[in-house]
Design a protein around this motif. Structure first.
Motif, PDB file in Angstrom:
ATOM      1  N   VAL A  21       0.909  -1.219  -0.037  1.00  0.00           N
ATOM      2  CA  VAL A  21       0.127   0.132   0.004  1.00  0.00           C
ATOM      3  C   VAL A  21       0.907   0.946  -0.002  1.00  0.00           C
ATOM      4  CG1 VAL A  21      -1.785   1.404   1.150  1.00  0.00           C
ATOM      5  CG2 VAL A  21      -1.812  -1.092   1.089  1.00  0.00           C
ATOM      6  N   ASN A  22       0.773   2.273  -0.846  1.00  0.00           N
ATOM      7  CA  ASN A  22       1.162   3.429  -0.898  1.00  0.00           C
ATOM      8  C   ASN A  22       0.255   4.568  -0.734  1.00  0.00           C
ATOM      9  OD1 ASN A  22       2.619   5.768  -1.436  1.00  0.00           O
ATOM     10  ND2 ASN A  22       3.279   5.367  -3.591  1.00  0.00           N
ATOM     11  N   PHE A  23       0.307   4.941   0.302  1.00  0.00           N
ATOM     12  CA  PHE A  23      -0.758   6.086   0.636  1.00  0.00           C
ATOM     13  C   PHE A  23      -0.689   7.261  -0.108  1.00  0.00           C
ATOM     14  CE2 PHE A  23      -1.555   3.403   4.322  1.00  0.00           C
ATOM     15  CZ  PHE A  23      -3.015   3.158   4.157  1.00  0.00           C
ATOM     16  N   ASN A  24       0.466   7.603  -1.029  1.00  0.00           N
ATOM     17  CA  ASN A  24       0.576   8.717  -1.932  1.00  0.00           C
ATOM     18  C   ASN A  24      -0.017   8.507  -3.080  1.00  0.00           C
ATOM     19  OD1 ASN A  24       1.480  10.423   0.056  1.00  0.00           O
ATOM     20  ND2 ASN A  24       3.606   9.920  -0.333  1.00  0.00           N
ATOM     21  N   ARG A  25      -0.428   7.169  -3.538  1.00  0.00           N
ATOM     22  CA  ARG A  25      -1.114   7.015  -4.688  1.00  0.00           C
ATOM     23  C   ARG A  25      -2.624   7.615  -4.546  1.00  0.00           C
ATOM     24  NH1 ARG A  25      -0.793   6.232  -9.123  1.00  0.00           N
ATOM     25  NH2 ARG A  25      -1.365   4.268  -9.743  1.00  0.00           N
ATOM     26  N   TYR A  26      -2.873   8.330  -5.643  1.00  0.00           N
ATOM     27  CA  TYR A  26      -4.221   9.069  -5.925  1.00  0.00           C
ATOM     28  C   TYR A  26      -5.390   8.274  -5.433  1.00  0.00           C
ATOM     29  CZ  TYR A  26      -7.828  12.326  -7.492  1.00  0.00           C
ATOM     30  OH  TYR A  26      -8.743  12.932  -7.603  1.00  0.00           O
ATOM     31  N   MET A  71      -4.955  23.705  -6.053  1.00  0.00           N
ATOM     32  CA  MET A  71      -3.869  22.668  -5.799  1.00  0.00           C
ATOM     33  C   MET A  71      -3.919  21.533  -4.810  1.00  0.00           C
ATOM     34  SD  MET A  71      -1.442  22.685  -8.598  1.00  0.00           S
ATOM     35  CE  MET A  71      -0.869  23.643  -9.710  1.00  0.00           C
ATOM     36  N   THR A  72      -3.954  20.395  -5.070  1.00  0.00           N
ATOM     37  CA  THR A  72      -3.866  19.361  -3.988  1.00  0.00           C
ATOM     38  C   THR A  72      -2.338  18.995  -3.433  1.00  0.00           C
ATOM     39  OG1 THR A  72      -3.412  17.489  -5.650  1.00  0.00           O
ATOM     40  CG2 THR A  72      -5.642  18.176  -5.416  1.00  0.00           C
ATOM     41  N   GLU A  73      -2.336  18.340  -2.585  1.00  0.00           N
ATOM     42  CA  GLU A  73      -1.013  17.678  -2.054  1.00  0.00           C
ATOM     43  C   GLU A  73      -0.538  16.878  -3.247  1.00  0.00           C
ATOM     44  OE1 GLU A  73       0.414  17.660   1.439  1.00  0.00           O
ATOM     45  OE2 GLU A  73      -0.427  19.644   1.114  1.00  0.00           O
ATOM     46  N   LYS A  74       0.686  16.639  -2.956  1.00  0.00           N
ATOM     47  CA  LYS A  74       1.493  15.929  -4.095  1.00  0.00           C
ATOM     48  C   LYS A  74       0.999  14.320  -3.892  1.00  0.00           C
ATOM     49  CE  LYS A  74       5.387  17.790  -6.083  1.00  0.00           C
ATOM     50  NZ  LYS A  74       6.876  17.835  -6.518  1.00  0.00           N
ATOM     51  N   VAL A  75       0.419  13.675  -4.970  1.00  0.00           N
ATOM     52  CA  VAL A  75       0.205  12.464  -4.855  1.00  0.00           C
ATOM     53  C   VAL A  75       1.004  11.793  -6.170  1.00  0.00           C
ATOM     54  CG1 VAL A  75      -2.062  12.409  -4.081  1.00  0.00           C
ATOM     55  CG2 VAL A  75      -1.710  12.850  -6.582  1.00  0.00           C
ATOM     56  N   LEU A  76       1.378  10.362  -5.923  1.00  0.00           N
ATOM     57  CA  LEU A  76       2.081   9.473  -6.937  1.00  0.00           C
ATOM     58  C   LEU A  76       0.812   8.911  -8.017  1.00  0.00           C
ATOM     59  CD1 LEU A  76       4.721   8.502  -7.632  1.00  0.00           C
ATOM     60  CD2 LEU A  76       4.064   6.509  -6.090  1.00  0.00           C
ATOM     61  N   MET A  77       1.124   9.464  -9.095  1.00  0.00           N
ATOM     62  CA  MET A  77       0.238   8.907 -10.058  1.00  0.00           C
ATOM     63  C   MET A  77       1.001   8.302 -11.262  1.00  0.00           C
ATOM     64  SD  MET A  77      -2.813  11.456 -10.309  1.00  0.00           S
ATOM     65  CE  MET A  77      -4.181  10.512 -11.166  1.00  0.00           C
ATOM     66  N   LYS A  78       0.240   7.260 -11.971  1.00  0.00           N
ATOM     67  CA  LYS A  78       0.847   6.822 -13.293  1.00  0.00           C
ATOM     68  C   LYS A  78       0.425   7.927 -14.374  1.00  0.00           C
ATOM     69  CE  LYS A  78       0.887   2.520 -15.919  1.00  0.00           C
ATOM     70  NZ  LYS A  78       0.467   1.134 -15.785  1.00  0.00           N
ATOM     71  N   GLY A  79       1.210   8.178 -15.415  1.00  0.00           N
ATOM     72  CA  GLY A  79       1.132   8.972 -16.288  1.00  0.00           C
ATOM     73  C   GLY A  79      -0.502   9.133 -16.890  1.00  0.00           C
ATOM     74  N   ASN A  80      -0.672   7.928 -17.386  1.00  0.00           N
ATOM     75  CA  ASN A  80      -1.967   7.849 -18.152  1.00  0.00           C
ATOM     76  C   ASN A  80      -3.142   7.995 -17.311  1.00  0.00           C
ATOM     77  OD1 ASN A  80      -1.089   7.167 -20.428  1.00  0.00           O
ATOM     78  ND2 ASN A  80      -0.919   4.803 -20.012  1.00  0.00           N
ATOM     79  N   GLU A  81      -3.127   7.517 -15.942  1.00  0.00           N
ATOM     80  CA  GLU A  81      -4.250   8.111 -15.077  1.00  0.00           C
ATOM     81  C   GLU A  81      -4.115   9.666 -14.872  1.00  0.00           C
ATOM     82  OE1 GLU A  81      -3.549   4.401 -12.081  1.00  0.00           O
ATOM     83  OE2 GLU A  81      -2.867   6.109 -11.597  1.00  0.00           O
ATOM     84  N   VAL A  89       5.050  14.086 -16.368  1.00  0.00           N
ATOM     85  CA  VAL A  89       3.799  13.968 -16.120  1.00  0.00           C
ATOM     86  C   VAL A  89       3.057  15.174 -15.572  1.00  0.00           C
ATOM     87  CG1 VAL A  89       2.130  12.618 -14.752  1.00  0.00           C
ATOM     88  CG2 VAL A  89       4.192  11.239 -15.501  1.00  0.00           C
ATOM     89  N   GLN A  90       3.852  15.905 -14.772  1.00  0.00           N
ATOM     90  CA  GLN A  90       3.380  17.233 -14.380  1.00  0.00           C
ATOM     91  C   GLN A  90       2.961  17.992 -15.270  1.00  0.00           C
ATOM     92  OE1 GLN A  90       2.460  18.050 -10.750  1.00  0.00           O
ATOM     93  NE2 GLN A  90       1.314  19.235 -12.058  1.00  0.00           N
ATOM     94  N   GLN A  94       3.527   5.536 -19.114  1.00  0.00           N
ATOM     95  CA  GLN A  94       3.563   4.509 -17.911  1.00  0.00           C
ATOM     96  C   GLN A  94       4.289   4.867 -16.706  1.00  0.00           C
ATOM     97  OE1 GLN A  94       2.147   1.420 -18.327  1.00  0.00           O
ATOM     98  NE2 GLN A  94       1.016   2.001 -20.164  1.00  0.00           N
ATOM     99  N   MET A  95       4.951   5.722 -16.832  1.00  0.00           N
ATOM    100  CA  MET A  95       5.900   6.131 -15.594  1.00  0.00           C
ATOM    101  C   MET A  95       5.142   6.828 -14.273  1.00  0.00           C
ATOM    102  SD  MET A  95       7.850   9.684 -16.599  1.00  0.00           S
ATOM    103  CE  MET A  95       8.703   9.650 -15.205  1.00  0.00           C
ATOM    104  N   MET A  96       5.620   6.636 -13.247  1.00  0.00           N
ATOM    105  CA  MET A  96       5.131   7.246 -12.237  1.00  0.00           C
ATOM    106  C   MET A  96       5.513   8.445 -11.700  1.00  0.00           C
ATOM    107  SD  MET A  96       2.717   5.123 -10.651  1.00  0.00           S
ATOM    108  CE  MET A  96       2.323   3.546 -11.157  1.00  0.00           C
ATOM    109  N   GLU A  97       5.008   9.313 -11.338  1.00  0.00           N
ATOM    110  CA  GLU A  97       5.489  10.714 -10.844  1.00  0.00           C
ATOM    111  C   GLU A  97       4.753  11.462  -9.777  1.00  0.00           C
ATOM    112  OE1 GLU A  97       7.728  13.079 -14.164  1.00  0.00           O
ATOM    113  OE2 GLU A  97       6.134  14.588 -13.368  1.00  0.00           O
ATOM    114  N   PRO A  98       5.376  11.785  -8.892  1.00  0.00           N
ATOM    115  CA  PRO A  98       4.740  12.650  -7.923  1.00  0.00           C
ATOM    116  C   PRO A  98       4.336  13.823  -8.442  1.00  0.00           C
ATOM    117  CG  PRO A  98       7.121  12.207  -7.195  1.00  0.00           C
ATOM    118  CD  PRO A  98       6.833  11.883  -8.528  1.00  0.00           C
ATOM    119  N   VAL A  99       2.825  14.158  -8.231  1.00  0.00           N
ATOM    120  CA  VAL A  99       2.412  15.305  -8.974  1.00  0.00           C
ATOM    121  C   VAL A  99       1.429  15.968  -8.092  1.00  0.00           C
ATOM    122  CG1 VAL A  99       2.478  14.378 -11.483  1.00  0.00           C
ATOM    123  CG2 VAL A  99       0.422  13.839 -10.132  1.00  0.00           C
TER     124      VAL A  99
END
Lengths: 266, 362
Positions: A166-171, B1-11, B144-145, B175-180
Motif C-alpha cells: 500500500v502506498n498512501f501517496n497514490r491518488y 492545488m492538491t497535495e502531491k500524489v503519486l500517479m501513473k502518467g495515463n491516470e 507527468v506534471q 506508463q511512468m509514475m511521478e509525484p504530481v
C-alpha cells in the motif's frame, strides 16, 4: 560459508518449520518472520509491488547463499504482471538470475514488451516444487490479481500468504477508505484473503523520512481497522538513513530502487 | 492545488482532462494508453460526464467531432496507430474550427509497430496526417506534471483558438509514475454556458437571436474555400506569435546544444551532466510547443557552440525543424534510436562527444 555477524540461520538444517525470511544478516529483522513457502505480492498499480518483490527476492537470495537453506534451497520470482506493458520485474531477469533467483513469466521471456496476456506453462514448476520458495509478483489492482485464480490449487492457506503493498501517496489509495476498497477488490477477485500489509508510502525520489513515517501510521491504522498484520514498512535506502526512521515501530525493509532508471527523475 | 500524489502518467492525463473541464471522452483501447479509457470509463460517469467506447478510432474521432460541434468539451486519446486512424477527423476538426483536446501516447512505428515508446509521429503531428492546409496546435510534455498542466490548459486553449490542441506524449510518460499536484477542477459547461460562451456551437435553432449556426468543412465554391483557408492561416500566423514555448538550459556558452522533447529531453539532461564531468559544456533546447515550433530559441546560441544535436526517438524528424531554426549557423547532427528503443544517457553522451571531437579536429 560466510560467518554471520548476527542473527541465526533462518532455516535450520533438516527442514524444521521455523519461521524464515524475516531476518537480515546484520540481525535487524526487515520483515515479519514467515514460514510460508509462497508469498503473493498484490497491490494497486504503482504501489511498488515489483520493487518490493525484486528487493525481497534479492535479499532472500543473499540469505539463502549465506545460510544454505535446506528446506527451500531454491528461490523463484514469478512475474504474473500481464496488465502492465512497461516496468515489469522480467526486465531484471539477468540481475536476479545472477543472484540465484529463477525468474518465471511469459512464454516469450526475453520479449518483455510483447503485448500478449500470456504466461508460460513452466510457471507451475516453482509452484509445485516443495523445495522452492516463491515470490509471486502479481499485476496491479484487481485486474492484475485476477490471474492468480488459475494457480489457486497451489495457493493453499498453509503454503501461501497474500500480501498487499500500500502506498498512501497514490491518488486512489490516498486514505484508509481508498486502501480498504482496494484490498476488498483484490480479495473479491482472487477469493484469497490479504494476510499482511506492506507499507510502501513513497514519492519516488522525493520520498523523505516524514513520507515513510506518515505512511507507516496510516498502514498501522489500516491494519487496526481491517484486522491485518503489518508485515513491514519499506523505505528507499539510497534516500533515507535508517536512523531517521526511529519513529517507525515494527519491521523496516530497505528497498533498492532496482526498477527506476535514473534519468526518469531528471 | 492538491497535495502531491503519486500517479501513473495515463491516470494523471485522464484526471487532468476531467479537471480541465472535458466532459466527454470517446475512445478505443490501445497500449500504451489503455489506462486512460479504463480510468475515464470509471470516473467520468461518476462526475456527470460521458464515457463512450467507440467501435474504432475512426468512430471515436467522429463522435468527438459531433459532441464538440454541439459545444461539449471533448477529450480524445489514443496511441500512434490509433491516432493514424483519426487523421481524417483532425483535418475536419481544423477546417470546421471545432476545438477538441487530443492526446497521443505514442509508440514505435510504422504500421502497427510495437508498444514501446516512440517519437516518430512528429511529422504526423506537426505537418498534419490528414488532407489539406491545416495546423494542429501541438505541445510535448516532458514530465507527468507538465502533461497534467498542458492538458488542463488545453481545454480552454482549444476553445479560445477554436482549433484542436494536440498533446504528443510517449509511452514512457504514459506508463511512468511521478509525484504530481493536480489542479482544481473546473466545472463542466452546462447548455446555457455553451450558448453563452460558444456562439458557433450547434445548440439548437431558436431560443435566442444568434440565428442559424452551421459547422462544416465542405465548401464547394473554390473562392469561398480559398477565403476560408486564408482565414485559418491568419489564425495560425497569430498562433506562431503567441503560442511558441520552449525551455533552454545553459545554451549561451555551450560547446554542444542538444535539442530534444519529451522523454528524450530527460535522458539528454543526464547526458549533459556526464559530458560536464568530461569537460564538455552541453546545453539543451527543449521545445514544448512542437507546432508552432520555437525557431527563435536558436537565436540565443553563442559563438562558443560547435554543434547542435537533435536527439530523438525516430529516424530524424525533429531534426528538420532544428535545421530550420539553426538556419545554417552551426553544424547539425542526429542522435537517435527508434522502434521503441531508448538510448541510455551514456550512449547519448558518448556519441555527442565523438561528434564534437570530430568537428574540433576538423
Amino acid at each position: 560459508m560466510t560467518k554471520l555477524s548476527g542473527g541465526g540461520p533462518l532455516q535450520a538444517s533438516g527442514g524444521s518449520a521455523r519461521p524464515s525470511g524475516g531476518e537480515a544478516v546484520n540481525g535487524t529483522p526487515y520483515i515479519r518472520p514467515f514460514g510460508n513457502r509462497i508469498l503473493i505480492v498484490t497491490g494497486h498499480y504503482g504501489s511498488g509491488k515489483t520493487e518490493f518483490s525484486v528487493s525481497l527476492a534479492m535479499r532472500l537470495a543473499a540469505e539463502g547463499r549465506r545460510q544454505r537453506w535446506r528446506r527451500y534451497p531454491r528461490l523463484a520470482l514469478v512475474d504474473l504482471d500481464i496488465v502492465n506493458p512497461y516496468f515489469r520485474s522480467r526486465e531484471r531477469i539477468e540481475q536476479l538470475e545472477e543472484a540465484g533467483v529463477r525468474v518465471y513469466g511469459g512464454v516469450y521471456k526475453t520479449e518483455i514488451t510483447a503485448e500478449l496476456p500470456e504466461l508460460a506453462a513452466d510457471i507451475r514448476t516453482p509452484l509445485e516444487d516443495k523445495g522452492c520458495r516463491v515470490i509471486i509478483d502479481a499485476g496491479g489492482n484487481d485486474a492484475g490479481a485476477k490471474v492468480l485464480n488459475q494457480f489457486k490449487k497451489y495457493l493453499t492457506s498453509e503454503d501461501a500468504a497474500m500480501l498487499a503493498v500500500v502506498n498512501f501517496n497514490r491518488y486512489e489509495t490516498r486514505d484508509i477508505a481508498g486502501a480498504v476498497s482496494q484490498l476488498g477488490a483484490i480479495e473479491d477477485i482472487t477469493g484469497l484473503p490479504v494476510r499482511g500489509i506492506v507499507g510502501n508510502t513513497h514519492l519516488l525520489r522525493k520520498t523523505t523520512a516524514e513520507t515513510v513515517i506518515g505512511g507507516h501510521l496510516l498502514a498501522r491504522a489500516l491494519c487496526d481497522k481491517t484486522g491485518r498484520q503489518l508485515w513491514c514498512d519499506c523505505y528507499p535506502q539510497a534516500l533515507i538513513p535508517r536512523e531517521a526512521l526511529r519513529g517507525v515501530s515494527g519491521y523496516l525493509m530497505p528497498l533498492g530502487l532496482y526498477m527506476r532508471p535514473s534519468w526518469l527523475d531528471k | 492545488m492538491t497535495e502531491k500524489v503519486l500517479m501513473k502518467g495515463n491516470e494523471a492525463f485522464a484526471e487532468a482532462a476531467i479537471r480541465g473541464g472535458a466532459r466527454f471522452y470517446f475512445g478505443y483501447p490501445i497500449t500504451p494508453q489503455s489506462e486512460i479509457p479504463e480510468y475515464l470509463s470509471r470516473e467520468l460517469p461518476r462526475r456527470g460526464g460521458t464515457f463512450l467506447q467507440a467501435e474504432s478510432e475512426l468512430g471515436a474521432v467522429n463522435m468527438a467531432y459531433g459532441a464538440a460541434a454541439a459545444g461539449g468539451d471533448v477529450f480524445l486519446s489514443s496511441s500512434s496507430p490509433g491516432i493514424a486512424l483519426m487523421q481524417e477527423g483532425m483535418s475536419f476538426l481544423c477546417s470546421s474550427e471545432v476545438p477538441v483536446v487530443i492526446l497521443n501516447v505514442s509508440r514505435g512505428g510504422p504500421g502497427i509497430g510495437g508498444i514501446q515508446p516512440g517519437q516518430a509521429d512528429y511529422f504526423q503531428a506537426t505537418r498534419g496526417g490528414g488532407n489539406g492546409d491545416y495546423k494542429l496546435i501541438v505541445f510535448a510534455p516532458a514530465s507527468v506534471q507538465e502533461a497534467i498542466d498542458l492538458i488542463y490548459e488545453a481545454v480552454p486553449l482549444a476553445n479560445a483558438w477554436q482549433n484542436p490542441v494536440f498533446i504528443l506524449a510517449d509511452g514512457i510518460l504514459g506508463q511512468m509514475m511521478e509525484p504530481v499536484r493536480l489542479p482544481e477542477p473546473r466545472p463542466f459547461l452546462e447548455e446555457k454556458d455553451i450558448r453563452a460562451k460558444k456562439p458557433w456551437a450547434l445548440t439548437g435553432y431558436g431560443g435566442d437571436d444568434s440565428g442559424r449556426r452551421i459547422v462544416k468543412s465542405l465548401r464547394m465554391q473554390p473562392d469561398e474555400l480559398e477565403a476560408h483557408v486564408e482565414k485559418l492561416f491568419r489564425k495560425y500566423e497569430r498562433a506562431q506569435k503567441e503560442l511558441c514555448r520552449y525551455e533552454s538550459v545553459g545554451i549561451e556558452d555551450a560547446d554542444i546544444v542538444f535539442v530534444a522533447f519529451g522523454t528524450v529531453s530527460r535522458i539528454a539532461r543526464e547526458s549533459i551532466d556526464l559530458l560536464a564531468a568530461q569537460g564538455i559544456k552541453a546545453g539543451l533546447i527543449r521545445p514544448i510547443s512542437l507546432w508552432p515550433f520555437p525557431y527563435a530559441a536558436f537565436d540565443a546560441l553563442g559563438k562558443k557552440t560547435k554543434l547542435v544535436i537533435s536527439a530523438e526517438l525516430s529516424m530524424g524528424q525533429l531534426i528538420e525543424d532544428v535545421k530550420l531554426g539553426v538556419n545554417g549557423r552551426y553544424p547539425v547532427a542526429l542522435i537517435h534510436r527508434t522502434g521503441g528503443m531508448l538510448p541510455t544517457s551514456v550512449e547519448v553522451a558518448d556519441k555527442a562527444r565523438q561528434l564534437y571531437q570530430d568537428i574540433i579536429k576538423g
